[in-house]
Design a protein around this motif. Structure first.
Motif, PDB file in Angstrom:
ATOM      1  N   ARG A  52      -8.017 -27.248  27.926  1.00  0.00           N
ATOM      2  CA  ARG A  52      -7.895 -28.183  29.044  1.00  0.00           C
ATOM      3  C   ARG A  52      -6.506 -28.099  29.659  1.00  0.00           C
ATOM      4  O   ARG A  52      -5.520 -27.754  28.994  1.00  0.00           O
ATOM      5  CB  ARG A  52      -8.175 -29.612  28.566  1.00  0.00           C
ATOM      6  N   LEU A  53      -6.459 -28.450  30.966  1.00  0.00           N
ATOM      7  CA  LEU A  53      -5.180 -28.389  31.692  1.00  0.00           C
ATOM      8  C   LEU A  53      -4.230 -29.446  31.143  1.00  0.00           C
ATOM      9  O   LEU A  53      -4.625 -30.547  30.771  1.00  0.00           O
ATOM     10  CB  LEU A  53      -5.405 -28.603  33.185  1.00  0.00           C
ATOM     11  N   PHE A  54      -2.952 -29.099  31.122  1.00  0.00           N
ATOM     12  CA  PHE A  54      -1.938 -29.978  30.562  1.00  0.00           C
ATOM     13  C   PHE A  54      -0.668 -29.863  31.401  1.00  0.00           C
ATOM     14  O   PHE A  54      -0.295 -28.751  31.837  1.00  0.00           O
ATOM     15  CB  PHE A  54      -1.651 -29.586  29.107  1.00  0.00           C
ATOM     16  N   PRO A  55       0.073 -30.949  31.707  1.00  0.00           N
ATOM     17  CA  PRO A  55      -0.161 -32.325  31.254  1.00  0.00           C
ATOM     18  C   PRO A  55      -1.162 -33.112  32.121  1.00  0.00           C
ATOM     19  O   PRO A  55      -1.616 -34.159  31.709  1.00  0.00           O
ATOM     20  CB  PRO A  55       1.231 -32.948  31.344  1.00  0.00           C
ATOM     21  N   TRP A  56      -1.461 -32.621  33.347  1.00  0.00           N
ATOM     22  CA  TRP A  56      -2.402 -33.352  34.196  1.00  0.00           C
ATOM     23  C   TRP A  56      -3.721 -32.601  34.251  1.00  0.00           C
ATOM     24  O   TRP A  56      -3.755 -31.400  34.559  1.00  0.00           O
ATOM     25  CB  TRP A  56      -1.853 -33.499  35.623  1.00  0.00           C
ATOM     26  N   SER A  57      -4.767 -33.318  34.017  1.00  0.00           N
ATOM     27  CA  SER A  57      -6.093 -32.749  34.230  1.00  0.00           C
ATOM     28  C   SER A  57      -6.431 -32.850  35.715  1.00  0.00           C
ATOM     29  O   SER A  57      -5.618 -33.295  36.536  1.00  0.00           O
ATOM     30  CB  SER A  57      -7.120 -33.511  33.387  1.00  0.00           C
ATOM     31  N   VAL A  58      -7.647 -32.451  36.057  1.00  0.00           N
ATOM     32  CA  VAL A  58      -8.047 -32.501  37.468  1.00  0.00           C
ATOM     33  C   VAL A  58      -8.019 -33.937  37.989  1.00  0.00           C
ATOM     34  O   VAL A  58      -7.432 -34.233  39.033  1.00  0.00           O
ATOM     35  CB  VAL A  58      -9.458 -31.887  37.628  1.00  0.00           C
ATOM     36  N   MET A  59      -8.659 -34.856  37.255  1.00  0.00           N
ATOM     37  CA  MET A  59      -8.663 -36.243  37.688  1.00  0.00           C
ATOM     38  C   MET A  59      -7.278 -36.871  37.571  1.00  0.00           C
ATOM     39  O   MET A  59      -6.921 -37.779  38.335  1.00  0.00           O
ATOM     40  CB  MET A  59      -9.672 -37.052  36.870  1.00  0.00           C
ATOM     41  N   GLY A  60      -6.477 -36.382  36.616  1.00  0.00           N
ATOM     42  CA  GLY A  60      -5.103 -36.860  36.515  1.00  0.00           C
ATOM     43  C   GLY A  60      -4.295 -36.487  37.743  1.00  0.00           C
ATOM     44  O   GLY A  60      -3.478 -37.288  38.232  1.00  0.00           O
ATOM     45  N   MET A  61      -4.505 -35.267  38.255  1.00  0.00           N
ATOM     46  CA  MET A  61      -3.816 -34.861  39.475  1.00  0.00           C
ATOM     47  C   MET A  61      -4.269 -35.699  40.670  1.00  0.00           C
ATOM     48  O   MET A  61      -3.466 -36.074  41.532  1.00  0.00           O
ATOM     49  CB  MET A  61      -4.051 -33.375  39.740  1.00  0.00           C
TER      50      MET A  61
END
Length: 436
Positions: A125-134
């Motif tokens: 998974r993307l780190f530190p921001w995921s898609v919804m986090g971005m």
């Protein structure tokens, strides 16, 4: 060399000491742009729609964000994930009202969720921001850029990226870092918000400029009308001062044996008249601009009540039905009163032709012991008039003429839907109770 290094070190330490206070002022204490509340004149009509849309987006955001935060349903994080997703949705909505505080809350929530979920997060998974986090952090930056200057929003973007870099230092396992993907998303959100803010401020400045232009146009019209009145008064007073001077010069020849005292008095009267005429021309002569009338028009006699018949004939030829009546006992009036009465009737009839072209008008001249009453009344128009630019600048000139003589001007609609202009022009000092 050592002194230069020491000076740089001192400046660096001073800058470091000032940094927390500057950060506090820029990204906490300084208020955001005030948005007018509903009901105020310049309140944005789109704000309720944007708020409803933001609530819908925040509600839709909560579901995928919860699924993104939940890693294993049995690890006890699922309940916390729901609360975190709901909190982030509330923060997005709060960004419409408190954008600075909402951005701080969004940054803190993002960091907290990353620290909590990172140890059990899947390595792919993307780190530190995921898609919804971005999406969440970009939305907070967008709402912030809508309400604060670009300098402050750039500072918030810098802190956001620094927070992301700091989070990467605390990873317990290897992840796919997404700083190269999240940074452009945040920059686009900031640029879009700043552009919309600039457009809003430009529209606001345009509205203010339009209001200032209208006020300046009204002020300029008033000044032009005052200059016109001053030029006309200059002509009237100059004519009478010239007559006084000539009469004082001729008077000794009309007496068979004038005394020396009489000659001296008449000579003094003539000299005073010539001196007053010279001063009058010196003071008011500057009002003769390059656009002033031609010499023949300038030296023509000023119009008075005896010129109303010609004025009414001209108005009738333009298609306006107008009648004239006179009350009281006509008597000679001062030239300034006659000139003001003529100009008021002229402007009132021009307004009738401009704003009520299909109406009829009546002009009533009332002679009273203390002055003159001018009344112009028009009937309601048969059809609406075409839009006419301006804000009734003609009324300013009529009011100035009445006030110049110590009189009054009253305007307003009549009970049947027409319009009335009434001017009271005194020829001597009178009180308001004496006026009808």
């Amino acid at each position: 060399m050592g002194a230069v290094t020491s000076s740089k070190a001192v400046r660096l330490r001073a800058a470091v000491r000032r940094a927390p206070r500057a950060l506090y002022q820029e990204l906490w204490a300084a208020p955001a742009d005030r948005v007018p509340r509903m009901g105020e004149p310049d309140a944005p009509a789109w704000r309720p729609s944007l708020l409803v849309l933001l609530i819908i987006v925040a509600a839709c955001f909560a579901v995928p964000r919860t699924n993104e935060l939940v890693t294993e349903p049995s690890d006890g994080v699922s309940g916390w994930a729901v609360l975190a997703a709901l909190a982030q949705s509330v923060v997005l909505v709060a960004g419409m009202v408190r954008p600075v505080g909402a951005w701080w809350a969004a940054t803190a929530l993002s960091a907290t969720t990353v620290l909590v979920t990172e140890p059990i997060m899947s390595p792919d998974r993307l780190f530190p921001w995921s898609v919804m986090g971005m999406v969440f952090q970009g939305g907070a930056l967008f709402l912030l850029a809508l309400r604060v200057p670009l300098r402050r929003s750039v500072g918030a973007l810098t802190l956001t990226l620094l927070a992301g870099m700091a989070l990467t230092l605390h990873q317990t396992q290897r992840h796919n870092l997404d700083l190269d993907r999240s940074a452009p998303v945040f920059v686009v959100a900031l640029v879009l918000g700043a552009a919309l803010r600039s457009a809003r401020l430009a529209r606001k400045d345009l509205v203010v400029q339009v209001e200032l232009t209208a006020e300046e146009r009204a002020r300029r019209t008033l000044v032009e009308e005052r200059n016109r009145i001053a030029r006309e008064l200059h002509d009237v007073v100059a004519h009478h001062m010239s007559v006084i001077s000539i009469q004082a010069q001729v008077a000794p020849h009309l007496v068979e044996h004038p005394t020396e005292e009489l000659r001296e008095n008449l000579t003094g009267i003539r000299e005073n008249a010539l001196q007053a005429l010279t001063e009058l021309r010196r003071v008011l002569g500057v009002l003769r601009s390059e656009e002033a009338p031609s010499q023949s028009a300038r030296h023509a006699p000023q119009p008075g009540l005896d010129g109303l018949d010609g004025l009414l004939a001209t108005v009738r030829s333009a298609g306006l039905a107008v009648t004239r009546s006179t009350t009281g006992d006509p008597r000679p009036l001062p030239p300034g009163v006659e000139l003001s009465a003529y100009r008021i009737v002229q402007e009132a009839l021009s307004n009738v032709m401009r704003h009520a072209p299909s109406a009829s008008a009546e002009v009533v001249i009332g002679h009273r012991p203390a002055g003159l009453t001018v009344r112009v009344v028009n009937s309601p128009p048969d059809r609406p008039a075409a839009p006419s630019p301006g804000v009734r600048h003609g009324l300013l000139g009529m009011r100035e003429r009445a006030a110049m003589l110590g009189g009054e001007l009253a305007t307003g609609p009549t009970p049947d839907g027409g319009w009335e202009v009434t001017a009271i022009l005194p020829t001597r000092t009178e009180t308001t109770e004496d006026a009808p």
